[in-house]
Design a protein around this motif. Structure first.
Motif, PDB file in Angstrom:
ATOM      1  N   LEU A  74       7.102  -9.956   4.625  1.00 56.53           N
ATOM      2  CA  LEU A  74       6.633  -8.820   3.828  1.00 56.53           C
ATOM      3  C   LEU A  74       6.841  -9.085   2.344  1.00 56.53           C
ATOM      4  CD1 LEU A  74       5.399  -6.034   3.618  1.00 56.53           C
ATOM      5  CD2 LEU A  74       7.680  -5.066   3.998  1.00 56.53           C
ATOM      6  N   LYS A  78       3.818  -9.025  -0.428  1.00 62.80           N
ATOM      7  CA  LYS A  78       3.890  -8.247  -1.672  1.00 62.80           C
ATOM      8  C   LYS A  78       3.650  -9.146  -2.877  1.00 62.80           C
ATOM      9  CE  LYS A  78       7.026  -4.686   0.025  1.00 62.80           C
ATOM     10  NZ  LYS A  78       8.404  -4.141  -0.025  1.00 62.80           N
ATOM     11  N   LEU A 105       5.984  -4.346   9.435  1.00 66.29           N
ATOM     12  CA  LEU A 105       4.913  -4.555   8.459  1.00 66.29           C
ATOM     13  C   LEU A 105       3.873  -3.439   8.456  1.00 66.29           C
ATOM     14  CD1 LEU A 105       4.112  -8.286   9.299  1.00 66.29           C
ATOM     15  CD2 LEU A 105       5.578  -7.468   7.460  1.00 66.29           C
ATOM     16  N   TRP A 108       3.423  -0.772   5.498  1.00 65.93           N
ATOM     17  CA  TRP A 108       2.996  -1.386   4.238  1.00 65.93           C
ATOM     18  C   TRP A 108       1.553  -1.857   4.333  1.00 65.93           C
ATOM     19  CZ3 TRP A 108       1.132  -5.961   2.331  1.00 65.93           C
ATOM     20  CH2 TRP A 108       1.165  -6.108   0.940  1.00 65.93           C
ATOM     21  N   LYS A 111      -0.767   1.114   4.080  1.00 68.60           N
ATOM     22  CA  LYS A 111      -0.804   1.618   2.703  1.00 68.60           C
ATOM     23  C   LYS A 111      -1.654   0.723   1.795  1.00 68.60           C
ATOM     24  CE  LYS A 111       2.249   2.845  -1.115  1.00 68.60           C
ATOM     25  NZ  LYS A 111       3.624   2.842  -1.596  1.00 68.60           N
ATOM     26  N   HIS A 112      -1.654  -0.572   2.050  1.00 71.30           N
ATOM     27  CA  HIS A 112      -2.370  -1.535   1.204  1.00 71.30           C
ATOM     28  C   HIS A 112      -3.625  -2.097   1.882  1.00 71.30           C
ATOM     29  CE1 HIS A 112       1.634  -1.391  -0.603  1.00 71.30           C
ATOM     30  NE2 HIS A 112       0.982  -1.607  -1.735  1.00 71.30           N
TER      31      HIS A 112
END
Length: 179
Positions: A74, A78, A105, A108, A111-112
């Protein structure tokens, strides 16, 4: 109504270990010279690296880590999204390592989802992942037939090699071109 097409970049991700004992390969020695002596560090220590290469322009992103797991993966994701200056969506092609599928994961990634999407290769198909060629070239340029007294020397030499590929470059672009 005409929809604006989303721009995407195709990236290939994998992990690799670079051992302190380096790698031995065939080499040509003039017949008049004696047999070469290649020193070997009797250890199993290695430098662990997450890496991803953009197939379009050859940009390379990497992160040295102590272990491969969901938390470190992760962190790498990022870093990859934050360094994406083009702001195009990233399609990340990767293998089926267990940390790539971790529940950790999911929040995240959701969200992305407009920034990055994971695409998994079939099991046991490293030949479909062009970053394997990057690892091979790195070994050829940095670790073949070399002696490393300390693990820190391995880390320095591979980081030096990776810095050359941080910006768009023709070498990796050709190496990872999708035909």
């Amino acid at each position: 109504m005409l929809l604006k097409k989303e721009k995407t970049e195709l990236w290939f991700e994998d992990e690799c270990h670079f051992q302190q004992h380096g790698s031995r390969c065939n080499m040509w020695i003039p017949p008049e010279d004696s047999d070469p002596i290649v020193l070997l560090a009797p250890t199993r220590k290695s430098v662990s690296v997450f890496g991803a290469v953009c197939s379009g322009d050859g940009r390379f992103s990497n992160m040295i880590t102590s272990v491969f797991n969901a938390v470190t993966f992760l962190s790498f994701l990022k870093r990859l999204v934050n360094r994406n200056t083009s702001k195009n969506k990233i399609i990340l092609v990767l293998d089926n390592a267990r940390w790539h599928h971790a529940k950790y994961l999911k929040p995240w990634l959701y969200k992305h989802r407009k920034s990055i999407q994971l695409f998994f290769l079939p099991p046991y198909s490293p030949h479909l992942n062009p970053i394997e060629r990057v690892w091979k070239l790195t070994r050829y340029n940095a670790t073949h037939n070399r002696y490393f007294k300390e693990l820190s020397e391995v880390r320095c030499i591979i980081q030096s090699q990776f810095r050359r590929w941080y910006k768009p470059n023709l070498t990796l672009s050709k190496l990872c071109a999708i035909i």
